[in-house]
Scaffold this motif. Structure first.
Motif, PDB file in Angstrom:
ATOM      1  N   MET A   1       0.772  -1.264   0.138  1.00 60.69           N
ATOM      2  CA  MET A   1       0.028  -0.054  -0.119  1.00 60.69           C
ATOM      3  C   MET A   1       0.683   1.091   0.136  1.00 60.69           C
ATOM      4  O   MET A   1       1.938   1.248   0.653  1.00 60.69           O
ATOM      5  CB  MET A   1      -0.854  -0.045   1.296  1.00 60.69           C
ATOM      6  CG  MET A   1      -2.036   1.213   1.309  1.00 60.69           C
ATOM      7  SD  MET A   1      -2.872   1.283   2.682  1.00 60.69           S
ATOM      8  CE  MET A   1      -4.002   0.015   2.115  1.00 60.69           C
ATOM      9  N   SER A   2       0.412   2.345  -0.633  1.00 68.24           N
ATOM     10  CA  SER A   2       1.042   3.598  -0.767  1.00 68.24           C
ATOM     11  C   SER A   2       1.173   4.196   0.523  1.00 68.24           C
ATOM     12  O   SER A   2       0.262   4.243   1.242  1.00 68.24           O
ATOM     13  CB  SER A   2       0.601   4.258  -1.841  1.00 68.24           C
ATOM     14  OG  SER A   2       0.631   3.925  -3.114  1.00 68.24           O
ATOM     15  N   PHE A   3       2.184   5.161   0.764  1.00 67.59           N
ATOM     16  CA  PHE A   3       2.480   5.940   1.881  1.00 67.59           C
ATOM     17  C   PHE A   3       1.569   7.115   1.908  1.00 67.59           C
ATOM     18  O   PHE A   3       1.837   7.638   0.663  1.00 67.59           O
ATOM     19  CB  PHE A   3       3.826   6.055   2.229  1.00 67.59           C
ATOM     20  CG  PHE A   3       4.042   7.097   3.648  1.00 67.59           C
ATOM     21  CD1 PHE A   3       3.771   6.330   4.815  1.00 67.59           C
ATOM     22  CD2 PHE A   3       4.132   8.255   3.373  1.00 67.59           C
ATOM     23  CE1 PHE A   3       3.963   7.193   5.892  1.00 67.59           C
ATOM     24  CE2 PHE A   3       4.304   9.059   4.494  1.00 67.59           C
ATOM     25  CZ  PHE A   3       4.313   8.392   5.730  1.00 67.59           C
ATOM     26  N   SER A   4       0.573   7.469   2.655  1.00 66.30           N
ATOM     27  CA  SER A   4      -0.069   8.678   2.584  1.00 66.30           C
ATOM     28  C   SER A   4       0.683   9.730   2.898  1.00 66.30           C
ATOM     29  O   SER A   4       1.509  10.033   3.885  1.00 66.30           O
ATOM     30  CB  SER A   4      -1.369   8.674   3.555  1.00 66.30           C
ATOM     31  OG  SER A   4      -1.823   9.869   3.509  1.00 66.30           O
ATOM     32  N   PRO A   5       0.815  10.961   2.201  1.00 66.01           N
ATOM     33  CA  PRO A   5       1.343  12.134   2.512  1.00 66.01           C
ATOM     34  C   PRO A   5       0.846  12.882   3.835  1.00 66.01           C
ATOM     35  O   PRO A   5       1.263  13.836   4.319  1.00 66.01           O
ATOM     36  CB  PRO A   5       1.263  12.940   1.239  1.00 66.01           C
ATOM     37  CG  PRO A   5      -0.186  12.470   0.632  1.00 66.01           C
ATOM     38  CD  PRO A   5      -0.274  11.090   0.846  1.00 66.01           C
ATOM     39  N   VAL A   6      -0.394  12.272   4.117  1.00 66.18           N
ATOM     40  CA  VAL A   6      -1.079  12.961   5.573  1.00 66.18           C
ATOM     41  C   VAL A   6      -1.147  11.896   6.395  1.00 66.18           C
ATOM     42  O   VAL A   6      -2.215  11.850   7.222  1.00 66.18           O
ATOM     43  CB  VAL A   6      -2.181  13.647   5.228  1.00 66.18           C
ATOM     44  CG1 VAL A   6      -1.939  15.167   4.431  1.00 66.18           C
ATOM     45  CG2 VAL A   6      -3.100  13.016   4.344  1.00 66.18           C
ATOM     46  N   GLN A   7      -0.303  10.879   6.538  1.00 69.78           N
ATOM     47  CA  GLN A   7      -0.355   9.605   7.337  1.00 69.78           C
ATOM     48  C   GLN A   7      -0.698  10.217   9.012  1.00 69.78           C
ATOM     49  O   GLN A   7      -1.421   9.418   9.647  1.00 69.78           O
ATOM     50  CB  GLN A   7       1.004   9.014   7.353  1.00 69.78           C
ATOM     51  CG  GLN A   7       0.851   7.456   8.047  1.00 69.78           C
ATOM     52  CD  GLN A   7      -0.013   6.453   7.472  1.00 69.78           C
ATOM     53  OE1 GLN A   7       0.050   6.744   6.202  1.00 69.78           O
ATOM     54  NE2 GLN A   7      -0.501   5.650   8.031  1.00 69.78           N
ATOM     55  N   HIS A   8      -0.013  11.242   9.280  1.00 69.06           N
ATOM     56  CA  HIS A   8      -0.236  11.700  10.691  1.00 69.06           C
ATOM     57  C   HIS A   8      -1.654  12.090  10.867  1.00 69.06           C
ATOM     58  O   HIS A   8      -1.820  12.441  12.453  1.00 69.06           O
ATOM     59  CB  HIS A   8       0.990  12.944  11.076  1.00 69.06           C
ATOM     60  CG  HIS A   8       0.531  13.989  10.012  1.00 69.06           C
ATOM     61  ND1 HIS A   8       0.692  14.185   8.731  1.00 69.06           N
ATOM     62  CD2 HIS A   8       0.123  15.490  10.351  1.00 69.06           C
ATOM     63  CE1 HIS A   8       0.514  15.194   8.265  1.00 69.06           C
ATOM     64  NE2 HIS A   8       0.086  16.127   9.122  1.00 69.06           N
ATOM     65  N   ILE A   9      -2.518  12.508  10.039  1.00 69.93           N
ATOM     66  CA  ILE A   9      -3.812  12.933  10.308  1.00 69.93           C
ATOM     67  C   ILE A   9      -4.739  11.957  10.011  1.00 69.93           C
ATOM     68  O   ILE A   9      -6.032  12.307  10.393  1.00 69.93           O
ATOM     69  CB  ILE A   9      -4.070  14.423   9.813  1.00 69.93           C
ATOM     70  CG1 ILE A   9      -4.070  14.174   8.339  1.00 69.93           C
ATOM     71  CG2 ILE A   9      -3.205  15.336  10.498  1.00 69.93           C
ATOM     72  CD1 ILE A   9      -4.639  15.544   7.712  1.00 69.93           C
ATOM     73  N   LEU A  10      -4.457  10.884   9.601  1.00 67.50           N
ATOM     74  CA  LEU A  10      -5.486   9.773   9.056  1.00 67.50           C
ATOM     75  C   LEU A  10      -5.974   9.165  10.484  1.00 67.50           C
ATOM     76  O   LEU A  10      -5.493   8.940  11.217  1.00 67.50           O
ATOM     77  CB  LEU A  10      -4.733   8.701   8.541  1.00 67.50           C
ATOM     78  CG  LEU A  10      -4.469   8.674   6.925  1.00 67.50           C
ATOM     79  CD1 LEU A  10      -3.768   7.477   6.354  1.00 67.50           C
ATOM     80  CD2 LEU A  10      -5.640   9.247   6.209  1.00 67.50           C
ATOM     81  N   HIS A  11      -7.478   8.728  10.343  1.00 69.28           N
ATOM     82  CA  HIS A  11      -8.113   8.158  11.502  1.00 69.28           C
ATOM     83  C   HIS A  11      -8.143   9.087  12.880  1.00 69.28           C
ATOM     84  O   HIS A  11      -7.992   8.570  13.837  1.00 69.28           O
ATOM     85  CB  HIS A  11      -7.489   6.792  11.485  1.00 69.28           C
ATOM     86  CG  HIS A  11      -7.033   5.985  10.447  1.00 69.28           C
ATOM     87  ND1 HIS A  11      -8.306   5.409   9.574  1.00 69.28           N
ATOM     88  CD2 HIS A  11      -5.992   5.614   9.867  1.00 69.28           C
ATOM     89  CE1 HIS A  11      -7.589   4.869   8.555  1.00 69.28           C
ATOM     90  NE2 HIS A  11      -6.550   4.938   8.579  1.00 69.28           N
ATOM     91  N   ASN A  12      -8.109   9.980  12.617  1.00 63.19           N
ATOM     92  CA  ASN A  12      -8.547  11.097  13.877  1.00 63.19           C
ATOM     93  C   ASN A  12      -9.233  12.251  13.484  1.00 63.19           C
ATOM     94  O   ASN A  12      -9.901  12.231  12.220  1.00 63.19           O
ATOM     95  CB  ASN A  12      -6.976  11.252  14.407  1.00 63.19           C
ATOM     96  CG  ASN A  12      -6.193  12.115  13.611  1.00 63.19           C
ATOM     97  OD1 ASN A  12      -6.635  13.082  12.939  1.00 63.19           O
ATOM     98  ND2 ASN A  12      -4.894  11.868  13.662  1.00 63.19           N
ATOM     99  N   ASN A  13      -9.467  12.831  14.294  1.00 61.49           N
ATOM    100  CA  ASN A  13     -10.202  14.255  13.839  1.00 61.49           C
ATOM    101  C   ASN A  13      -9.613  15.660  13.767  1.00 61.49           C
ATOM    102  O   ASN A  13     -10.168  16.721  13.717  1.00 61.49           O
ATOM    103  CB  ASN A  13     -11.386  14.431  15.256  1.00 61.49           C
ATOM    104  CG  ASN A  13     -12.399  13.378  15.334  1.00 61.49           C
ATOM    105  OD1 ASN A  13     -12.673  12.873  14.477  1.00 61.49           O
ATOM    106  ND2 ASN A  13     -12.799  13.225  16.582  1.00 61.49           N
ATOM    107  N   ILE A  14      -8.323  15.557  13.348  1.00 65.57           N
ATOM    108  CA  ILE A  14      -7.391  16.562  13.046  1.00 65.57           C
ATOM    109  C   ILE A  14      -7.902  17.138  11.586  1.00 65.57           C
ATOM    110  O   ILE A  14      -8.090  16.424  10.805  1.00 65.57           O
ATOM    111  CB  ILE A  14      -6.119  16.307  13.045  1.00 65.57           C
ATOM    112  CG1 ILE A  14      -5.658  15.921  14.130  1.00 65.57           C
ATOM    113  CG2 ILE A  14      -5.250  17.425  12.320  1.00 65.57           C
ATOM    114  CD1 ILE A  14      -4.150  15.378  14.294  1.00 65.57           C
ATOM    115  N   VAL A  15      -8.208  18.555  11.633  1.00 63.91           N
ATOM    116  CA  VAL A  15      -8.540  19.007  10.131  1.00 63.91           C
ATOM    117  C   VAL A  15      -7.347  19.414   9.477  1.00 63.91           C
ATOM    118  O   VAL A  15      -6.272  19.808  10.048  1.00 63.91           O
ATOM    119  CB  VAL A  15      -9.427  20.565  10.488  1.00 63.91           C
ATOM    120  CG1 VAL A  15      -9.604  21.086   9.223  1.00 63.91           C
ATOM    121  CG2 VAL A  15     -10.550  20.279  11.227  1.00 63.91           C
TER     122      VAL A  15
END
Length: 98
Positions: A1-15
């Motif tokens: 699977m490709s690495f997301s450029p926004v991995q740090h905000i996946l699966h949480n409520n950060i805008v």
């Protein structure tokens, strides 16, 4: 699977920030195209399998249908009589003379 450029905000409520939103959009464009291609490939493989099954069944049916033809049940003497009656008149006379 490709690495997301926004991995740090996946699966949480950060805008996501505006820059992150742009990065997400750019990241998803090729992923959507890849998904569409995978679905087309999967459907193509499924279609090929169904067509092969259909062809196999059609061949099986075609092989067996002649076996139940009414002509196969007609007695040989009746068939001979039909063919003799359909011969041209000249051949009938020639066969009788010979």
């Amino acid at each position: 699977m490709s690495f997301s450029p926004v991995q740090h905000i996946l699966h949480n409520n950060i805008v996501p920030s505006d820059d992150e939103m742009d990065a997400i959009r750019d990241f998803l464009v090729p992923k959507r195209a890849q998904l569409e291609q995978l679905e087309v490939s999967r459907l193509g493989a499924l279609l090929a399998a169904v067509v092969a099954s259909r062809d196999e069944l059609q061949e099986l049916i075609s092989d067996h249908e002649p076996l139940i033809s009414p002509l196969r049940r007609m007695p040989d003497d009746v068939l001979r009589l039909i063919f003799l009656k359909t011969l041209p008149l000249a051949e009938k006379n020639g066969a009788a003379a010979g």
